[in-house]
Design an enzyme around this catalytic site. Structure first.
Site, PDB file in Angstrom:
ATOM      1  N   THR A  34       0.951  -1.128   0.067  1.00 49.08           N
ATOM      2  CA  THR A  34       0.042  -0.001  -0.192  1.00 49.08           C
ATOM      3  C   THR A  34       0.826   1.136  -0.092  1.00 49.08           C
ATOM      4  O   THR A  34       0.832   2.023   1.024  1.00 49.08           O
ATOM      5  CB  THR A  34      -0.909  -0.033   1.194  1.00 49.08           C
ATOM      6  OG1 THR A  34      -0.177  -0.238   2.502  1.00 49.08           O
ATOM      7  CG2 THR A  34      -1.999  -0.912   1.157  1.00 49.08           C
ATOM      8  N   LEU A  81       6.679  -6.330  11.888  1.00 47.29           N
ATOM      9  CA  LEU A  81       8.036  -6.839  11.756  1.00 47.29           C
ATOM     10  C   LEU A  81       8.737  -5.718  11.017  1.00 47.29           C
ATOM     11  O   LEU A  81       8.397  -5.048  10.363  1.00 47.29           O
ATOM     12  CB  LEU A  81       8.021  -8.189  10.942  1.00 47.29           C
ATOM     13  CG  LEU A  81       7.264  -8.213   9.642  1.00 47.29           C
ATOM     14  CD1 LEU A  81       8.255  -7.434   8.354  1.00 47.29           C
ATOM     15  CD2 LEU A  81       7.030  -9.364   9.325  1.00 47.29           C
ATOM     16  N   ARG A  82       9.968  -5.857  11.532  1.00 50.94           N
ATOM     17  CA  ARG A  82      11.249  -4.977  10.876  1.00 50.94           C
ATOM     18  C   ARG A  82      11.938  -5.612  10.087  1.00 50.94           C
ATOM     19  O   ARG A  82      12.143  -6.820   9.902  1.00 50.94           O
ATOM     20  CB  ARG A  82      12.332  -4.526  12.162  1.00 50.94           C
ATOM     21  CG  ARG A  82      11.482  -3.687  13.124  1.00 50.94           C
ATOM     22  CD  ARG A  82      12.327  -3.410  14.320  1.00 50.94           C
ATOM     23  NE  ARG A  82      12.467  -4.867  14.782  1.00 50.94           N
ATOM     24  CZ  ARG A  82      13.102  -5.491  15.984  1.00 50.94           C
ATOM     25  NH1 ARG A  82      14.067  -4.468  16.650  1.00 50.94           N
ATOM     26  NH2 ARG A  82      12.947  -6.379  16.489  1.00 50.94           N
ATOM     27  N   GLY A 117      20.638  10.595  15.277  1.00 49.41           N
ATOM     28  CA  GLY A 117      21.464  10.331  13.768  1.00 49.41           C
ATOM     29  C   GLY A 117      20.947  10.980  12.768  1.00 49.41           C
ATOM     30  O   GLY A 117      20.821  12.570  13.039  1.00 49.41           O
ATOM     31  N   CYS A 174       8.446   2.505   5.546  1.00 51.08           N
ATOM     32  CA  CYS A 174       6.984   2.649   6.544  1.00 51.08           C
ATOM     33  C   CYS A 174       6.783   3.822   7.200  1.00 51.08           C
ATOM     34  O   CYS A 174       5.587   4.303   7.101  1.00 51.08           O
ATOM     35  CB  CYS A 174       7.177   1.340   7.436  1.00 51.08           C
ATOM     36  SG  CYS A 174       7.284  -0.154   6.483  1.00 51.08           S
ATOM     37  N   LYS A 226       5.481   6.892   5.215  1.00 57.97           N
ATOM     38  CA  LYS A 226       4.343   6.681   4.498  1.00 57.97           C
ATOM     39  C   LYS A 226       3.202   6.721   5.681  1.00 57.97           C
ATOM     40  O   LYS A 226       2.026   7.265   5.506  1.00 57.97           O
ATOM     41  CB  LYS A 226       4.587   5.378   3.832  1.00 57.97           C
ATOM     42  CG  LYS A 226       3.106   4.829   3.405  1.00 57.97           C
ATOM     43  CD  LYS A 226       3.373   3.460   2.521  1.00 57.97           C
ATOM     44  CE  LYS A 226       3.666   2.120   3.611  1.00 57.97           C
ATOM     45  NZ  LYS A 226       2.453   1.552   4.212  1.00 57.97           N
ATOM     46  N   LYS A 260      18.804   1.362   6.686  1.00 57.95           N
ATOM     47  CA  LYS A 260      19.479   0.829   8.069  1.00 57.95           C
ATOM     48  C   LYS A 260      20.401  -0.263   7.807  1.00 57.95           C
ATOM     49  O   LYS A 260      20.537  -0.742   6.768  1.00 57.95           O
ATOM     50  CB  LYS A 260      18.460   0.500   9.087  1.00 57.95           C
ATOM     51  CG  LYS A 260      17.517  -0.510   8.478  1.00 57.95           C
ATOM     52  CD  LYS A 260      16.585  -0.831   9.766  1.00 57.95           C
ATOM     53  CE  LYS A 260      16.000  -2.150   9.185  1.00 57.95           C
ATOM     54  NZ  LYS A 260      14.830  -2.762  10.477  1.00 57.95           N
ATOM     55  N   ARG A 293      15.005   2.388   0.116  1.00 56.77           N
ATOM     56  CA  ARG A 293      13.818   3.266   0.229  1.00 56.77           C
ATOM     57  C   ARG A 293      13.912   4.363   1.098  1.00 56.77           C
ATOM     58  O   ARG A 293      14.074   4.068   2.273  1.00 56.77           O
ATOM     59  CB  ARG A 293      12.588   2.513   0.006  1.00 56.77           C
ATOM     60  CG  ARG A 293      12.391   1.796  -1.262  1.00 56.77           C
ATOM     61  CD  ARG A 293      11.124   0.926  -0.954  1.00 56.77           C
ATOM     62  NE  ARG A 293      11.255  -0.368  -0.077  1.00 56.77           N
ATOM     63  CZ  ARG A 293      10.515  -1.161   0.452  1.00 56.77           C
ATOM     64  NH1 ARG A 293       9.325  -1.117  -0.253  1.00 56.77           N
ATOM     65  NH2 ARG A 293      10.652  -2.031   1.081  1.00 56.77           N
TER      66      ARG A 293
HETATM   67  C1  UGA Z   1       9.202  -0.135  11.016  1.00 59.69           C
HETATM   68  C2  UGA Z   1       8.783  -0.648  12.201  1.00 59.69           C
HETATM   69  O1  UGA Z   1       9.792  -0.777  13.521  1.00 59.69           O
HETATM   70  C3  UGA Z   1       8.174  -2.173  12.355  1.00 59.69           C
HETATM   71  O2  UGA Z   1       7.340  -2.379  13.465  1.00 59.69           O
HETATM   72  C4  UGA Z   1       7.045  -2.025  11.185  1.00 59.69           C
HETATM   73  O3  UGA Z   1       6.296  -3.394  11.136  1.00 59.69           O
HETATM   74  C5  UGA Z   1       7.602  -1.529   9.959  1.00 59.69           C
HETATM   75  O4  UGA Z   1       8.089  -0.307  10.135  1.00 59.69           O
HETATM   76  C6  UGA Z   1       6.440  -1.466   8.931  1.00 59.69           C
HETATM   77  O5  UGA Z   1       5.432  -0.724   9.095  1.00 59.69           O
HETATM   78  O6  UGA Z   1       6.507  -2.403   8.161  1.00 59.69           O
HETATM   79  P1  UGA Z   1      11.444  -0.694   9.678  1.00 59.69           P
HETATM   80  O7  UGA Z   1      11.064   0.234   8.654  1.00 59.69           O
HETATM   81  O8  UGA Z   1      12.025  -2.197   9.018  1.00 59.69           O
HETATM   82  O9  UGA Z   1      10.373  -1.170  10.622  1.00 59.69           O
HETATM   83  O10 UGA Z   1      12.795  -0.146  10.349  1.00 59.69           O
HETATM   84  P2  UGA Z   1      13.108   0.205  11.805  1.00 59.69           P
HETATM   85  O11 UGA Z   1      14.119  -0.934  12.384  1.00 59.69           O
HETATM   86  O12 UGA Z   1      12.128   0.307  12.743  1.00 59.69           O
HETATM   87  O13 UGA Z   1      14.044   1.637  11.698  1.00 59.69           O
HETATM   88  C7  UGA Z   1      13.549   2.598  10.890  1.00 59.69           C
HETATM   89  C8  UGA Z   1      14.246   3.774  10.971  1.00 59.69           C
HETATM   90  O14 UGA Z   1      14.618   4.421  12.144  1.00 59.69           O
HETATM   91  C9  UGA Z   1      15.854   3.299  10.187  1.00 59.69           C
HETATM   92  O15 UGA Z   1      16.090   4.436   9.296  1.00 59.69           O
HETATM   93  C10 UGA Z   1      16.607   3.545  11.514  1.00 59.69           C
HETATM   94  O16 UGA Z   1      17.955   3.819  10.888  1.00 59.69           O
HETATM   95  C11 UGA Z   1      15.971   4.531  12.041  1.00 59.69           C
HETATM   96  N1  UGA Z   1      16.192   4.655  13.780  1.00 59.69           N
HETATM   97  C12 UGA Z   1      15.752   3.470  14.467  1.00 59.69           C
HETATM   98  C13 UGA Z   1      16.940   5.592  14.222  1.00 59.69           C
HETATM   99  O17 UGA Z   1      17.362   6.504  13.508  1.00 59.69           O
HETATM  100  N2  UGA Z   1      17.289   5.628  15.340  1.00 59.69           N
HETATM  101  C14 UGA Z   1      16.769   4.569  16.430  1.00 59.69           C
HETATM  102  O18 UGA Z   1      16.970   4.668  17.649  1.00 59.69           O
HETATM  103  C15 UGA Z   1      16.172   3.592  15.932  1.00 59.69           C
END
Ligand code: UGA
Length: 453
Positions: free
Chosen positions: A90, A161-162, A277, A284, A287, A344, A351
């Site tokens: 989506t 999930l991440r 950072g 996600c 959006k 990350k 993306r």
């Molecule tokens: C995120 C959510 O954490 C999941 O629970 C969710 O299911 C998913 O989106 C989704 O909706 O599909 P994700 O996008 O895989 O998961 O990424 P994250 O690990 O949460 O990190 C997101 C961003 O935040 C990354 O760019 C990461 O570098 C940044 N981040 C994370 C920080 O800058 N600082 C932090 O302390 C933690």
């Protein structure tokens, strides 16, 4: 309904493939439905079309055991399944609303072929009210065929999930949210999750259970839809909060890493998602924030805080460019090396990665941009960035090196060799992930984000 139910999973992206492979690993008979021919061929052969830790092995084993099969025939799959998980994308649409085209065509296909009762479970992240609309589209399809007794119930079961830890997040979640106005449908989905909820996942799958069992949350459809948006928005808010504090730390001479560490000791706050950072990225957070804000506005409410989360992130992403200008002056002709391009560590996903905006801005300012990433080989949407196979090659004659993604290998780099390769001494640690003492011991100049204390 036969027992145990046969599961269909529509869409074989990150969410769909994890759902399909994990339910198969929990001994269910699962069929994955994928319309992309090239992807389908790979999946049928037990190959994963993208990188995700632990998933390739899991998928291959389930396909080999024939617990998991794949098809592009949604009608036949609908006929043979009792439960259908909908995991189509989506993506953000131009008006802030997620684009529900894929979801609508799935609903039409189900409505056009369903002949027996089915529980349709939406995993895709969708705006509040979408599941009710989905049911009406399916019911219209059934009504058009003038058949009776085909009962469809809809469940919203959002996924948390991440990318990078998807298998573990699915099998060992903090909570499972099941929303519906039908208790029998909630019970059926809760039953599928029983081994997960009761920590009875077979040994050897993922990294093993957490110390506490997952919670089961049951709710209405709309509440389940909102829980997903609220969770992602809150996580993005935590990151934007600590990034704004980093800006203040830089101005008053304090260290944001210590501030975050001490804040996180308060169990009401928790230390997670408090790493300052270059801001959050990925497919996600941005959006979902936009979609939730759009929903609020459509209901006559201006979401001031939601709006600010994105504004802070936009500003934060270019913080390294401002730091480079402070140290180097005009950037025209300067050579800048970016370490890390993925949004990350642990993924090849770029993306909405901060690297994209940083590379573009540096190029606009006339800098020559080189880069390294352990897995990313090109940066879509940005031309002219030379991506090298070795970080030292990217740093060759660089006036400054910027850490953009905190891959572990950058922490253990030979900083003496890095200093030798570079033209100037400046290292900007955009993730506060490097060992400041090790960097400066090599004669380099270290600058972090909010680390002036
Ligand atoms: C995120 C959510 O954490 C999941 O629970 C969710 O299911 C998913 O989106 C989704 O909706 O599909 P994700 O996008 O895989 O998961 O990424 P994250 O690990 O949460 O990190 C997101 C961003 O935040 C990354 O760019 C990461 O570098 C940044 N981040 C994370 C920080 O800058 N600082 C932090 O302390 C933690």
């Amino acid at each position: 309904m036969i027992s145990p139910p046969r599961i269909g999973v529509i869409g074989s992206g990150y969410v769909g493939t994890v759902v399909a492979a994990c339910f198969a690993a929990l001994n269910h008979d699962v069929v994955g439905i994928e319309s992309d021919r090239a992807k389908l061929k790979l999946l049928r052969d037990g190959h994963l079309p993208f990188h995700e830790t632990g998933l390739a092995e899991l998928l291959a084993a389930q396909v080999a055991e024939e617990r998991l099969t794949f098809t592009d025939d949604i009608g036949a799959a609908t006929d043979s399944c009792d439960v259908m998980f909908v995991c189509v994308g989506t993506p953000a649409g131009p008006d802030g609303h997620p684009d529900l085209t894929a979801l609508e065509s799935v609903a039409r296909a189900i409505g056009a072929s369903l002949t027996a009762p089915m529980v349709v479970v939406t995993k895709s992240t969708v705006p509040i009210g979408t599941n009710l609309w989905l049911r009406s589209v399916i019911e219209d399809g059934i009504a058009n065929r003038r058949i009776e007794g085909v009962d469809v119930s809809i469940v919203s079961c959002p996924e948390f999930l991440r990318v990078g830890t998807a298998v573990d997040d699915f099998l060992y979640p903090d909570r499972v949210v099941i929303g519906s106005d039908r208790q029998d449908a909630i019970d059926l989905v809760a039953d599928l999750y029983r081994p997960i909820l009761e920590q009875e996942v077979p040994a050897g799958l993922g990294s093993g259970p957490k110390t506490t069992a997952p919670h089961l949350v049951t709710s209405s459809l709309g509440t389940a839809e909102l829980i997903k948006y609220a969770s992602n928005s809150f996580l993005a808010m935590k990151i934007s909060f600590i990034n704004e504090l980093a800006q203040i730390c830089d101005r008053v001479g304090a260290d944001v890493t210590q501030v975050a560490h001490a804040m996180g000791m308060d169990h009401r706050i928790s230390p997670l998602y408090l790493n300052a950072g270059l801001g959050w990225g990925g497919s996600c957070f941005g959006k979902d924030l936009t979609a939730l804000a759009t929903t609020a506005r459509e209901h006559g409410f201006e979401p001031t805080l939601l709006q600010a989360i994105g504004t802070v992130n936009d500003y934060q992403r270019l913080e390294v460019v401002r730091k480079l200008q402070t140290h180097l002056g005009a950037l025209r002709g300067k050579r800048i090396a970016l370490l890390g391009l993925a949004f990350k560590p642990g993924t090849d996903d770029t993306r909405d990665s901060p690297a994209v905006g940083i590379a573009r801005k540096l190029q606009q300012l006339g800098a020559v941009v080189t880069a390294h990433d352990p897995v990313v080989v090109d940066l879509p949407g940005v031309g002219g960035v030379r991506i090298t196979a070795d970080p030292l090659l990217a740093a060759d004659r660089a006036d400054a090196v910027v850490l953009v993604t905190e891959w572990p290998e950058y922490r253990t780099m030979d900083y003496a060799k890095l200093a030798e390769a570079m033209n100037g001494p400046l290292v900007i640690d955009g993730r506060n992930a490097l060992d400041r003492d090790a960097v400066t011991a090599a004669g380099l100049e270290y600058e972090g984000i909010g680390r002036k204390g």
